[in-house]
Design an enzyme around this catalytic site. Sequence first.
Site, PDB file in Angstrom:
ATOM      1  N   GLY A  12       0.777  -1.234   0.000  1.00 29.30           N
ATOM      2  CA  GLY A  12       0.000   0.000   0.000  1.00 29.30           C
ATOM      3  C   GLY A  12       0.809   1.286   0.000  1.00 29.30           C
ATOM      4  O   GLY A  12       0.330   2.310   0.481  1.00 29.30           O
ATOM      5  N   ASN A  14       1.446   3.053  -2.588  1.00 31.07           N
ATOM      6  CA  ASN A  14       0.714   3.998  -3.456  1.00 31.07           C
ATOM      7  C   ASN A  14      -0.507   4.567  -2.745  1.00 31.07           C
ATOM      8  O   ASN A  14      -0.834   5.743  -2.909  1.00 31.07           O
ATOM      9  CB  ASN A  14       0.320   3.317  -4.773  1.00 31.07           C
ATOM     10  N   LEU A  91      -4.117  -6.634  -7.315  1.00 28.42           N
ATOM     11  CA  LEU A  91      -3.570  -7.661  -8.205  1.00 28.42           C
ATOM     12  C   LEU A  91      -4.581  -8.697  -8.675  1.00 28.42           C
ATOM     13  O   LEU A  91      -4.213  -9.713  -9.258  1.00 28.42           O
ATOM     14  CB  LEU A  91      -2.360  -8.331  -7.530  1.00 28.42           C
ATOM     15  N   ASN A 108      -5.793   2.842 -12.925  1.00 28.00           N
ATOM     16  CA  ASN A 108      -4.817   1.859 -12.437  1.00 28.00           C
ATOM     17  C   ASN A 108      -3.414   2.425 -12.598  1.00 28.00           C
ATOM     18  O   ASN A 108      -3.135   3.140 -13.558  1.00 28.00           O
ATOM     19  CB  ASN A 108      -4.944   0.573 -13.277  1.00 28.00           C
ATOM     20  N   HIS A 110       0.447   1.292 -13.240  1.00 32.93           N
ATOM     21  CA  HIS A 110       1.248   0.150 -13.696  1.00 32.93           C
ATOM     22  C   HIS A 110       2.722   0.581 -13.717  1.00 32.93           C
ATOM     23  O   HIS A 110       3.041   1.655 -14.233  1.00 32.93           O
ATOM     24  CB  HIS A 110       0.792  -0.313 -15.083  1.00 32.93           C
ATOM     25  N   ASP A 151      -4.315  -3.687 -18.728  1.00 32.84           N
ATOM     26  CA  ASP A 151      -3.392  -2.571 -18.987  1.00 32.84           C
ATOM     27  C   ASP A 151      -3.611  -1.936 -20.356  1.00 32.84           C
ATOM     28  O   ASP A 151      -2.694  -1.311 -20.911  1.00 32.84           O
ATOM     29  CB  ASP A 151      -1.920  -3.010 -18.843  1.00 32.84           C
TER      30      ASP A 151
HETATM   31  C1  GAR Z   1       3.205  -1.012  -7.432  1.00 30.88           C
HETATM   32  O1  GAR Z   1       4.501  -0.976  -7.966  1.00 30.88           O
HETATM   33  C2  GAR Z   1       2.177  -0.982  -8.552  1.00 30.88           C
HETATM   34  O2  GAR Z   1       2.564  -0.192  -9.634  1.00 30.88           O
HETATM   35  C3  GAR Z   1       2.149  -2.438  -8.942  1.00 30.88           C
HETATM   36  O3  GAR Z   1       2.190  -3.132  -7.716  1.00 30.88           O
HETATM   37  C4  GAR Z   1       2.939  -2.358  -6.766  1.00 30.88           C
HETATM   38  C5  GAR Z   1       2.107  -2.215  -5.506  1.00 30.88           C
HETATM   39  O4  GAR Z   1       2.833  -1.588  -4.481  1.00 30.88           O
HETATM   40  N1  GAR Z   1       1.000  -2.757  -9.727  1.00 30.88           N
HETATM   41  C6  GAR Z   1       1.010  -3.613 -10.739  1.00 30.88           C
HETATM   42  O5  GAR Z   1       1.993  -4.253 -11.064  1.00 30.88           O
HETATM   43  C7  GAR Z   1      -0.314  -3.754 -11.477  1.00 30.88           C
HETATM   44  N2  GAR Z   1      -0.141  -4.473 -12.706  1.00 30.88           N
HETATM   45  P1  GAR Z   1       2.108  -0.881  -3.258  1.00 30.88           P
HETATM   46  O6  GAR Z   1       1.142  -1.894  -2.642  1.00 30.88           O
HETATM   47  O7  GAR Z   1       3.225  -0.570  -2.307  1.00 30.88           O
HETATM   48  O8  GAR Z   1       1.399   0.354  -3.747  1.00 30.88           O
END
Ligand code: GAR
Length: 198
Positions: A12, A14, A91, A108, A110, A151
């Site tokens: 989390g 982001n 995910l 989203n 990516h 995506d």
């Molecule tokens: C992030 O790097 C996000 O961009 C990626 O998962 C990570 C989650 O981190 N998302 C994907 O790969 C989606 N295809 P977080 O839980 O620390 O935000």
Amino acid sequence: MVKTAILVSGGGTNLQAIIDAKRAGEIPAAELSLVIASNDKAYALERARLAGIPTAVVHKEKGEDIAHYGERLLEVLHGHNIDVAVLAGFLTILPENVIRAYDHRIINIHPSLIPSFCGEGFYGLKVHEAALQKGVKVTGATVHFVNEIPDGGDIIAQKAVEVLPGDTPEILQKRVMEQAEWLLLPRALQEVASQLDK
Ligand code: GAR
């Protein structure tokens, strides 16, 4: 203000960037109304609780029909009058009934420059492993609208990040988060929410 749900699966960071940007007054158009996690172990849930944001866990059961899972998600979203959803490291592939109900209202993040290293199977560290394996010198992050193609929806914002000699997937992931993801996602949310807030 546009009622916003943030959907998460893991650490989390982001989500935290969105919470911090909201506190700093950088997302005036959106109210952070709900955090939905795909599993109850996600540390993102703790971040939401610390920030005083209501939480829910909606887990896709083994063998559950995808449309049924979508209906359960929609029930939670509609139950909280959610206008916009942000996938912040979520995910699970979103069911079509959810995507249809929130056309151009789900965004989203990516961790690559789409159309590179994206689509089914490209998530988290796997994206950075693929970028390093290919030997690209520049990667980055993309925020896009979610449609039925993984995506594949309209791009809202992108930011490039350098790949440096000696990078591991973990080091590169951290740089992409710090230099791109945590800046792009709160800005994109403000942009989308302000359009809907008119
Ligand atoms: C992030 O790097 C996000 O961009 C990626 O998962 C990570 C989650 O981190 N998302 C994907 O790969 C989606 N295809 P977080 O839980 O620390 O935000």
